[in-house]
Motif scaffolding. Sequence first.
Motif, mmCIF file in Angstrom:
data_model
loop_
_atom_site.group_PDB
_atom_site.id
_atom_site.type_symbol
_atom_site.label_atom_id
_atom_site.label_comp_id
_atom_site.label_asym_id
_atom_site.label_seq_id
_atom_site.Cartn_x
_atom_site.Cartn_y
_atom_site.Cartn_z
ATOM 1 N N GLN A 1 0.814 -1.219 0.000
ATOM 2 C CA GLN A 1 0.000 0.000 0.000
ATOM 3 C C GLN A 1 0.850 1.272 0.000
ATOM 4 O O GLN A 1 0.364 2.347 -0.360
ATOM 5 C CB GLN A 1 -0.928 0.024 1.227
ATOM 6 N N ALA A 2 2.128 1.166 0.421
ATOM 7 C CA ALA A 2 3.001 2.338 0.475
ATOM 8 C C ALA A 2 3.306 2.882 -0.917
ATOM 9 O O ALA A 2 3.758 4.015 -1.053
ATOM 10 C CB ALA A 2 4.304 1.987 1.202
ATOM 11 N N GLU A 3 3.048 2.088 -1.943
ATOM 12 C CA GLU A 3 3.232 2.601 -3.310
ATOM 13 C C GLU A 3 2.169 3.621 -3.680
ATOM 14 O O GLU A 3 2.383 4.452 -4.564
ATOM 15 C CB GLU A 3 3.212 1.449 -4.319
ATOM 16 N N GLN A 4 1.022 3.543 -2.984
ATOM 17 C CA GLN A 4 -0.080 4.482 -3.275
ATOM 18 C C GLN A 4 -0.015 5.739 -2.409
ATOM 19 O O GLN A 4 -0.630 6.743 -2.737
ATOM 20 C CB GLN A 4 -1.440 3.798 -3.055
ATOM 21 N N GLY A 5 0.682 5.673 -1.272
ATOM 22 C CA GLY A 5 0.741 6.837 -0.390
ATOM 23 C C GLY A 5 1.175 6.426 0.998
ATOM 24 O O GLY A 5 1.401 5.241 1.251
ATOM 25 N N PRO A 6 1.312 7.419 1.901
ATOM 26 C CA PRO A 6 1.834 7.147 3.239
ATOM 27 C C PRO A 6 0.992 6.110 4.002
ATOM 28 O O PRO A 6 -0.234 6.119 3.910
ATOM 29 C CB PRO A 6 1.763 8.512 3.934
ATOM 30 N N VAL A 7 1.682 5.245 4.724
ATOM 31 C CA VAL A 7 1.023 4.185 5.502
ATOM 32 C C VAL A 7 1.357 4.361 6.989
ATOM 33 O O VAL A 7 2.392 4.917 7.343
ATOM 34 C CB VAL A 7 1.488 2.783 5.038
ATOM 35 N N PRO A 8 0.467 3.858 7.871
ATOM 36 C CA PRO A 8 0.752 3.876 9.316
ATOM 37 C C PRO A 8 1.998 3.052 9.616
ATOM 38 O O PRO A 8 2.382 2.191 8.815
ATOM 39 C CB PRO A 8 -0.484 3.208 9.933
ATOM 40 N N VAL A 9 2.609 3.326 10.756
ATOM 41 C CA VAL A 9 3.851 2.623 11.089
ATOM 42 C C VAL A 9 3.801 2.056 12.504
ATOM 43 O O VAL A 9 3.376 2.727 13.444
ATOM 44 C CB VAL A 9 5.083 3.544 10.898
ATOM 45 N N LEU A 10 4.195 0.802 12.607
ATOM 46 C CA LEU A 10 4.326 0.136 13.913
ATOM 47 C C LEU A 10 5.805 -0.050 14.219
ATOM 48 O O LEU A 10 6.519 -0.701 13.450
ATOM 49 C CB LEU A 10 3.623 -1.233 13.878
ATOM 50 N N TRP A 11 6.262 0.529 15.332
ATOM 51 C CA TRP A 11 7.631 0.309 15.806
ATOM 52 C C TRP A 11 7.687 -1.027 16.543
ATOM 53 O O TRP A 11 6.807 -1.335 17.342
ATOM 54 C CB TRP A 11 8.022 1.398 16.805
ATOM 55 N N TYR A 12 8.749 -1.778 16.280
ATOM 56 C CA TYR A 12 9.006 -3.004 17.047
ATOM 57 C C TYR A 12 10.384 -2.867 17.687
ATOM 58 O O TYR A 12 11.397 -2.797 16.983
ATOM 59 C CB TYR A 12 8.966 -4.239 16.142
ATOM 60 N N LEU A 13 10.420 -2.815 19.019
ATOM 61 C CA LEU A 13 11.692 -2.697 19.742
ATOM 62 C C LEU A 13 12.111 -4.072 20.257
ATOM 63 O O LEU A 13 11.334 -4.760 20.938
ATOM 64 C CB LEU A 13 11.542 -1.711 20.903
ATOM 65 N N SER A 14 13.331 -4.451 19.952
ATOM 66 C CA SER A 14 13.794 -5.806 20.261
ATOM 67 C C SER A 14 14.377 -5.921 21.657
ATOM 68 O O SER A 14 14.621 -4.924 22.344
ATOM 69 C CB SER A 14 14.841 -6.239 19.230
ATOM 70 N N GLY A 15 14.635 -7.163 22.045
ATOM 71 C CA GLY A 15 15.121 -7.464 23.387
ATOM 72 C C GLY A 15 16.641 -7.580 23.463
ATOM 73 O O GLY A 15 17.353 -7.402 22.465
ATOM 74 N N LEU A 16 17.123 -7.862 24.663
ATOM 75 C CA LEU A 16 18.553 -8.015 24.942
ATOM 76 C C LEU A 16 19.225 -8.939 23.932
ATOM 77 O O LEU A 16 18.675 -9.977 23.579
ATOM 78 C CB LEU A 16 18.748 -8.601 26.346
ATOM 79 N N THR A 17 20.414 -8.570 23.514
ATOM 80 C CA THR A 17 21.298 -9.305 22.579
ATOM 81 C C THR A 17 20.866 -9.164 21.105
ATOM 82 O O THR A 17 21.636 -9.533 20.226
ATOM 83 C CB THR A 17 21.433 -10.822 22.873
ATOM 84 N N CYS A 18 19.660 -8.663 20.862
ATOM 85 C CA CYS A 18 19.170 -8.600 19.479
ATOM 86 C C CYS A 18 19.719 -7.382 18.738
ATOM 87 O O CYS A 18 20.178 -6.413 19.322
ATOM 88 C CB CYS A 18 17.653 -8.539 19.464
ATOM 89 N N THR A 19 19.636 -7.460 17.413
ATOM 90 C CA THR A 19 19.813 -6.307 16.537
ATOM 91 C C THR A 19 18.470 -6.087 15.820
ATOM 92 O O THR A 19 17.468 -6.712 16.181
ATOM 93 C CB THR A 19 20.909 -6.568 15.482
ATOM 94 N N HIS A 20 18.495 -5.250 14.789
ATOM 95 C CA HIS A 20 17.306 -5.074 13.946
ATOM 96 C C HIS A 20 16.890 -6.380 13.269
ATOM 97 O O HIS A 20 15.773 -6.523 12.794
ATOM 98 C CB HIS A 20 17.619 -4.056 12.851
ATOM 99 N N GLN A 21 17.833 -7.342 13.222
ATOM 100 C CA GLN A 21 17.644 -8.486 12.328
ATOM 101 C C GLN A 21 16.799 -9.630 12.897
ATOM 102 O O GLN A 21 16.150 -10.358 12.146
ATOM 103 C CB GLN A 21 19.010 -9.040 11.892
ATOM 104 N N ASN A 22 16.832 -9.818 14.209
ATOM 105 C CA ASN A 22 16.171 -11.000 14.765
ATOM 106 C C ASN A 22 14.693 -11.055 14.404
ATOM 107 O O ASN A 22 14.187 -12.077 13.937
ATOM 108 C CB ASN A 22 16.349 -11.036 16.282
ATOM 109 N N VAL A 23 13.994 -9.950 14.629
ATOM 110 C CA VAL A 23 12.555 -9.965 14.329
ATOM 111 C C VAL A 23 12.308 -9.965 12.823
ATOM 112 O O VAL A 23 11.325 -10.535 12.351
ATOM 113 C CB VAL A 23 11.843 -8.778 15.009
ATOM 114 N N MET A 24 13.220 -9.366 12.072
ATOM 115 C CA MET A 24 13.106 -9.386 10.620
ATOM 116 C C MET A 24 13.177 -10.825 10.101
ATOM 117 O O MET A 24 12.438 -11.216 9.201
ATOM 118 C CB MET A 24 14.239 -8.547 10.031
ATOM 119 N N ASP A 25 14.059 -11.628 10.700
ATOM 120 C CA ASP A 25 14.186 -13.034 10.301
ATOM 121 C C ASP A 25 13.052 -13.898 10.867
ATOM 122 O O ASP A 25 12.540 -14.773 10.180
ATOM 123 C CB ASP A 25 15.515 -13.620 10.795
ATOM 124 N N LYS A 26 12.724 -13.707 12.135
ATOM 125 C CA LYS A 26 11.896 -14.698 12.835
ATOM 126 C C LYS A 26 10.546 -14.192 13.318
ATOM 127 O O LYS A 26 9.788 -14.954 13.915
ATOM 128 C CB LYS A 26 12.678 -15.216 14.063
#
Lengths: 276, 276
Positions: free
Chosen positions: A37-62
């Motif tokens: 839907q972002a191709e048509q215009g601005p979309v709402p955004v949900l922040w996901y903050l990860s836990g200890l030892t994680c980077t941006h990648q853990n939730v992206m993968d799993k």
Amino acid sequence: METISKAKAFGGTQGVYRHKSEACQCDMTFALFLPPQAEQGPVPVLWYLSGLTCTHQNVMDKGEYRRLAAELGIAILCPDTSPRGDDVPDEPDNWQFGKGAGFYLDATEAPFAKNYNMYSYITEELTELVAQKFPLDMSHQAITGHSMGGHGAITIALKNPERFKSVSAFAPIAQPSTAGWSKPAFEKYLGNDQSVWRAYDTTALIEDGHRIESLLVDQGTSDGFLDDGLRPWLLQEACAKAGIPLTLNMQDGYDHSYYFISTFMDEHLRWHAARL
Amino acid sequence: METISKAKAFGGTQGVYRHKSEACQCDMTFALFLPPQAEQGPVPVLWYLSGLTCTHQNVMDKGEYRRLAAELGIAILCPDTSPRGDDVPDEPDNWQFGKGAGFYLDATEAPFAKNYNMYSYITEELTELVAQKFPLDMSHQAITGHSMGGHGAITIALKNPERFKSVSAFAPIAQPSTAGWSKPAFEKYLGNDQSVWRAYDTTALIEDGHRIESLLVDQGTSDGFLDDGLRPWLLQEACAKAGIPLTLNMQDGYDHSYYFISTFMDEHLRWHAARL
């Protein structure tokens, strides 16, 4: 800002980006999923903050958020959990402090105050950057997180209730200022004056009058950190006293891992979609 | 057999197990997701064979199969891609041969023939082990895989059509005996007599009269290995000549990664569920 990677997924785009951070005085990396839907215009955004030892990648993968986020038309923004780089002070043998353990606060104590400013990074610098660079509707933000990131999500929402239309958490640290795995970090980042710690503690913020409209929390009953680290009953008590409607789902037999998070990701996405 | 880990996910159980393998003469690890229905009795099983460089873990982390497999009541069995261990001959700098690159064949050439027997491992040893240890209905098996594992899935099904009620693949290597990234491995595992290679080559097996009832293949159009390594048109040609109904979905803009696989995982699970 530099694009590290970009891939089509569920009709949208999963990207990873790097930029020089003023707040953290280092390069910072984050992941952003843009639904089709972002191709048509601005979309709402949900922040996901990860836990200890994680980077941006853990939730992206799993985290298994893309299928439903694409259906609901919500962007998912996943920051790193701390400053990074060779010049950033760290305790490499301590997974509960330093790199991977920023606790979403602004440190006041040397030598950490220079880099460990994740609160300002999230609420100001990264907010401004993504608003400028991506088709995001910043008047429709929501926030969630896991464990240390659950603490981050709820405290950030309590201090910025006008910013976030909804808040949820997976197995959040309810009272980091007294939990064994976070109290030492609070001491080293914020010094000995415990009154300062209250600005980064969910139950203390609620006691001190901060409010959110409602809160969804999922917690596994077989989570090894339940009794000493997480203690959802403290959150339950604080919300009950303050009149904050808390939906606390104790999930039978689930642990602290991404198997737990991914299982209940759909429920959280629908919670936020209904409020965005 | 030893349980390495077990976690509740989507009402079922994601487990990782290790056992001594006769076929591979080493310890082998595999992942098995049991849906909640397995508590009531044996459930159908879908094999997922992974691609080059992968272990049992990549699809377990990134494949996003658990939600729908739990709904459909299908177990997902994910073997490793090669023998492992210090005693197993390898070419550590070569990601297209040796560990992580077993190509689902039984090697005939020294020193690889001792350990590299993934065909026998999958079709005999692991089949017997899981049938004995878990509530699986082995009269209802299906098979899928990615890239090298797509080659594995289709060749194994062609050679054992009575065993597998359905077959699908994500971006399979259509003709490994002639592709640049797999031909050298065939030479080293199987020797110079190319007639032997035909037993492990999808298009050759079809030419030689092997048949399956139908086949689903998804392939990303932005897959960097499309033209040299995967070449789905060779599969299309072979299936057309043999009268094997092939559903080949060319997916616009998708690459070779798990972002592609996870996007189309639901479609494949439903394909198998309809045939199991």
